[in-house]
Design a protein around this motif. Structure first.
Motif, mmCIF file in Angstrom:
data_model
loop_
_atom_site.group_PDB
_atom_site.id
_atom_site.type_symbol
_atom_site.label_atom_id
_atom_site.label_comp_id
_atom_site.label_asym_id
_atom_site.label_seq_id
_atom_site.Cartn_x
_atom_site.Cartn_y
_atom_site.Cartn_z
ATOM 1 N N LYS A 93 43.432 24.869 46.173
ATOM 2 C CA LYS A 93 42.869 23.515 46.194
ATOM 3 C C LYS A 93 41.350 23.532 46.115
ATOM 4 C CE LYS A 93 46.627 21.550 49.018
ATOM 5 N NZ LYS A 93 46.967 20.931 50.327
ATOM 6 N N ALA A 94 40.742 24.578 46.690
ATOM 7 C CA ALA A 94 39.280 24.694 46.710
ATOM 8 C C ALA A 94 38.737 25.476 45.516
ATOM 9 C CB ALA A 94 38.830 25.364 48.011
ATOM 10 N N ASN A 95 39.585 25.786 44.532
ATOM 11 C CA ASN A 95 39.147 26.572 43.363
ATOM 12 C C ASN A 95 38.375 27.812 43.797
ATOM 13 O OD1 ASN A 95 40.100 24.727 41.273
ATOM 14 N ND2 ASN A 95 38.488 23.354 41.990
ATOM 15 N N SER A 96 38.933 28.531 44.760
ATOM 16 C CA SER A 96 38.190 29.576 45.473
ATOM 17 C C SER A 96 37.582 30.610 44.541
ATOM 18 C CB SER A 96 39.099 30.279 46.486
ATOM 19 O OG SER A 96 40.132 30.990 45.821
ATOM 20 N N SER A 97 36.267 30.687 44.579
ATOM 21 C CA SER A 97 35.560 31.659 43.765
ATOM 22 C C SER A 97 34.196 31.918 44.368
ATOM 23 C CB SER A 97 35.392 31.154 42.327
ATOM 24 O OG SER A 97 34.574 32.029 41.578
ATOM 25 N N TYR A 98 33.945 33.172 44.717
ATOM 26 C CA TYR A 98 32.617 33.591 45.142
ATOM 27 C C TYR A 98 32.093 34.530 44.078
ATOM 28 C CZ TYR A 98 28.833 35.239 48.173
ATOM 29 O OH TYR A 98 27.592 35.543 48.700
ATOM 30 N N GLY A 99 31.408 33.966 43.097
ATOM 31 C CA GLY A 99 30.950 34.762 41.962
ATOM 32 C C GLY A 99 32.082 35.316 41.134
ATOM 33 N N GLY A 100 33.215 34.621 41.115
ATOM 34 C CA GLY A 100 34.388 35.075 40.368
ATOM 35 C C GLY A 100 35.451 35.730 41.223
ATOM 36 N N TYR A 101 35.104 36.096 42.464
ATOM 37 C CA TYR A 101 36.061 36.726 43.380
ATOM 38 C C TYR A 101 36.904 35.651 44.064
ATOM 39 C CZ TYR A 101 37.377 38.801 47.936
ATOM 40 O OH TYR A 101 38.043 39.195 49.062
ATOM 41 N N PRO A 102 38.250 35.717 43.970
ATOM 42 C CA PRO A 102 39.103 34.661 44.526
ATOM 43 C C PRO A 102 39.235 34.659 46.053
ATOM 44 C CG PRO A 102 40.217 35.849 42.748
ATOM 45 C CD PRO A 102 39.017 36.653 43.133
ATOM 46 N N LEU A 103 38.505 35.532 46.734
ATOM 47 C CA LEU A 103 38.440 35.511 48.199
ATOM 48 C C LEU A 103 39.765 35.884 48.855
ATOM 49 C CD1 LEU A 103 36.356 32.233 48.491
ATOM 50 C CD2 LEU A 103 35.537 34.518 49.034
ATOM 51 N N ALA A 104 40.315 37.023 48.505
ATOM 52 C CA ALA A 104 41.562 37.482 49.116
ATOM 53 C C ALA A 104 41.315 38.204 50.429
ATOM 54 C CB ALA A 104 42.317 38.389 48.148
ATOM 55 N N THR A 105 40.638 39.345 50.374
ATOM 56 C CA THR A 105 40.333 40.104 51.584
ATOM 57 C C THR A 105 39.531 39.255 52.563
ATOM 58 O OG1 THR A 105 40.312 42.161 50.312
ATOM 59 C CG2 THR A 105 39.277 42.212 52.480
ATOM 60 N N ALA A 106 38.641 38.418 52.043
ATOM 61 C CA ALA A 106 37.846 37.543 52.899
ATOM 62 C C ALA A 106 38.743 36.654 53.749
ATOM 63 C CB ALA A 106 36.912 36.686 52.043
ATOM 64 N N MET A 107 39.897 36.253 53.217
ATOM 65 C CA MET A 107 40.829 35.435 53.996
ATOM 66 C C MET A 107 41.691 36.286 54.913
ATOM 67 S SD MET A 107 42.079 32.379 51.418
ATOM 68 C CE MET A 107 42.819 33.415 50.161
ATOM 69 N N THR A 108 42.234 37.377 54.391
ATOM 70 C CA THR A 108 43.187 38.153 55.191
ATOM 71 C C THR A 108 42.561 38.745 56.440
ATOM 72 O OG1 THR A 108 42.803 40.204 53.921
ATOM 73 C CG2 THR A 108 44.578 38.739 53.172
ATOM 74 N N ARG A 109 41.276 39.101 56.389
ATOM 75 C CA ARG A 109 40.655 39.695 57.571
ATOM 76 C C ARG A 109 40.598 38.708 58.732
ATOM 77 N NH1 ARG A 109 42.103 43.143 54.918
ATOM 78 N NH2 ARG A 109 41.010 45.054 54.335
ATOM 79 N N HIS A 110 40.375 37.433 58.431
ATOM 80 C CA HIS A 110 40.428 36.419 59.489
ATOM 81 C C HIS A 110 41.832 36.324 60.080
ATOM 82 C CE1 HIS A 110 36.900 34.910 57.130
ATOM 83 N NE2 HIS A 110 36.455 34.512 58.304
ATOM 84 N N LEU A 111 42.816 36.289 59.192
ATOM 85 C CA LEU A 111 44.210 36.146 59.641
ATOM 86 C C LEU A 111 44.649 37.358 60.454
ATOM 87 C CD1 LEU A 111 46.957 34.777 59.663
ATOM 88 C CD2 LEU A 111 47.364 35.651 57.347
ATOM 89 N N ILE A 112 44.338 38.551 59.972
ATOM 90 C CA ILE A 112 44.711 39.780 60.686
ATOM 91 C C ILE A 112 44.044 39.831 62.050
ATOM 92 C CG2 ILE A 112 44.453 42.299 60.669
ATOM 93 C CD1 ILE A 112 44.773 42.124 57.576
ATOM 94 N N ALA A 113 42.757 39.508 62.104
ATOM 95 C CA ALA A 113 42.036 39.547 63.383
ATOM 96 C C ALA A 113 42.638 38.570 64.379
ATOM 97 C CB ALA A 113 40.562 39.234 63.158
ATOM 98 N N LYS A 114 43.053 37.413 63.918
ATOM 99 C CA LYS A 114 43.683 36.433 64.815
ATOM 100 C C LYS A 114 44.986 36.985 65.380
ATOM 101 C CE LYS A 114 45.087 31.576 64.971
ATOM 102 N NZ LYS A 114 46.517 31.681 65.332
ATOM 103 N N LYS A 115 45.793 37.602 64.536
ATOM 104 C CA LYS A 115 47.068 38.173 64.989
ATOM 105 C C LYS A 115 46.839 39.322 65.970
ATOM 106 C CE LYS A 115 49.684 35.557 62.370
ATOM 107 N NZ LYS A 115 50.546 34.508 62.979
ATOM 108 N N VAL A 116 45.869 40.175 65.680
ATOM 109 C CA VAL A 116 45.561 41.305 66.570
ATOM 110 C C VAL A 116 45.108 40.788 67.936
ATOM 111 C CG1 VAL A 116 43.979 43.245 66.944
ATOM 112 C CG2 VAL A 116 45.047 42.919 64.705
ATOM 113 N N THR A 117 44.281 39.758 67.932
ATOM 114 C CA THR A 117 43.795 39.194 69.186
ATOM 115 C C THR A 117 44.937 38.631 70.020
ATOM 116 O OG1 THR A 117 41.725 38.607 68.074
ATOM 117 C CG2 THR A 117 42.132 37.597 70.201
ATOM 118 N N GLU A 118 45.877 37.975 69.373
ATOM 119 C CA GLU A 118 47.026 37.412 70.091
ATOM 120 C C GLU A 118 47.837 38.511 70.770
ATOM 121 O OE1 GLU A 118 47.633 33.528 67.136
ATOM 122 O OE2 GLU A 118 48.928 35.297 66.936
#
Length: 406
Positions: A93-118
């Motif tokens: 929905k946000a046409n995710s692009s940081y200089g052409g990078y679709p922001l995959a690892t940038a998203m998963t690291r947040h999700l993984i860290a949240k799960k690890v913290t739980e």
């Protein structure tokens, strides 16, 4: 050399941590962290938490096998569906692009860290840990998330705290008897949305082995005939390909394969990281590239000019926040609210032609389309053109005044 490294590490003053929850992928960084925690932080129990974010069964099994070789079990959490429905859907929905990078690892690291913290809180751990370096953007993404959800729980990042280079890590791995495999120096990070290839370790395309690709087929080896794709969207999310309804996971799997065969999905970009240092980054993302291209075209057809211009500004800020480690920032939530509202009009179908690395939009149709050929087309009499005369005169008035200034 390994012994010298060990002696250097021993001189560093460290606070012990008896029980630590470790974000664990099975790669060199996170596996080495186990030994570093046990030997230098005097950790008695390391909880290995492996989160499935779409990296595939092979990668997950590698993590289990690696842990088993160290006589440890893995807590496996399946977050693939959550990643697709709550994270990738927002990225589309946000046409995710940081200089052409679709922001995959940038998203998963947040999700993984949240799960690890739980898990860490549930098991009353002294600390959480992960294997990023001081040159990695992930150190910020994970630390921010640990702080937000961890109620002040301590964070340990051994690779950074010991100032280890990749060469140092390999020497220590040999010292501790850790087996590892890297197709390329620096490893890679794979999700169904996008794959990051040896982040920061490659400076030239010539350094990438030709057999490293999972989906992407180099243009000179790609199919010699065009492939046509019809992608249907509902409220900004793809729901069908070639008139066949599919889940987002099925769509991505299909487009990764078809797009890759047609030379789509190779991304080579100069990236400005969180600490404002440039690096050359390579990604592989056929499905993401195709979906984002179709989605952006549907928005261009359905949005008024001012909404489209403002949405592009919002998308850019959204990407900056996610890249910099701010997925859970209040501003990001505010942007999501605007983006979600805007997508009510993004329903329709986009027909694409893909051929040897290129994507061409053949047709874009929607019941919300603002393109009306019966009004705009030169061959039609959509409206009386004479009514534009006074409008053009009024628009030119400031230029008449500018002429007077001469």
């Amino acid at each position: 050399m390994s012994q010298q490294l060990i002696e250097q590490i021993k001189t560093i003053q460290l606070q012990p941590a008896k029980k630590v929850a470790l974000a664990y992928s099975g790669g060199l960084d996170s596996t080495l962290c186990i030994k570093l925690l046990q030997n230098f932080y005097h950790t008695e129990q390391v909880l290995l938490i492996n989160v499935n974010v779409g990296q595939g069964a092979v990668e997950i099994e590698k993590a289990r096998t690696q842990a088993s070789s160290l006589d440890l079990d893995v807590i496996h959490l399946d977050a693939e569906e959550e990643f697709l429905s709550e994270w990738v859907s927002k990225a589309i929905k946000a046409n995710s692009s940081y200089g052409g990078y679709p922001l995959a690892t940038a998203m998963t690291r947040h999700l993984i860290a949240k799960k690890v913290t739980e898990i860490a809180l549930e098991h009353k751990c002294d600390a959480v840990s992960e294997g990023t370096t001081g040159k990695s953007n992930d150190q910020f993404r994970m630390r921010n998330t640990f702080e937000l959800f961890g109620s002040g729980i301590r964070t340990i990042q051994p690779i950074r705290e010991f100032d280890l280079s990749r060469v140092d890590e390999k020497q220590l791995a040999e010292y501790f008897g850790i087996a590892y495999y890297e197709a390329m120096f620096g490893g890679d990070d794979k999700t169904i949305w996008c794959r990051s290839i040896a982040s920061g370790a490659i400076t030239s395309l010539d350094q990438i082995p030709p057999d490293v690709w999972i989906w992407y087929v180099p243009i000179e080896q790609a199919k010699d005939e065009s492939t046509y794709l019809d992608i249907e969207f509902s409220n900004g999310i793809p729901i069908a390909v070639d008139n066949k309804e599919m889940s987002l996971k099925e769509i991505l799997n299909h487009l990764n394969t078809v797009g890759g065969q047609n030379g789509i999905g190779f991304i080579d970009t100069w990236e400005q990281d969180v600490i404002d240092v440039k690096s050359r980054e390579f990604y592989e993302a056929p499905g993401a590239v195709i979906i984002l291209e179709a989605h952006k075209n549907l928005e261009r057809v359905c949005f008024p000019k001012d909404e489209l211009r403002f949405k592009e500004t919002v998308d850019s800020e959204w990407a900056r926040l996610v890249f910099n480690g701010d997925w859970f920032h209040p501003l990001k939530a505010d942007l999501d609210a605007f983006i979600d509202k805007s997508q009510e009009a993004i329903t329709g179908k986009v027909r694409l032609m893909i051929y040897k690395g290129s994507i061409r939009v053949i047709e874009c149709t929607s019941k919300y389309s603002l393109y009306k050929p019966e009004i705009r087309a030169l061959q039609s009499r959509g409206f009386d053109q004479r009514i534009c005369g006074p409008a053009a005169e009024l628009k030119a008035l400031p230029y008449r005044i500018l002429a007077m200034r001469k």
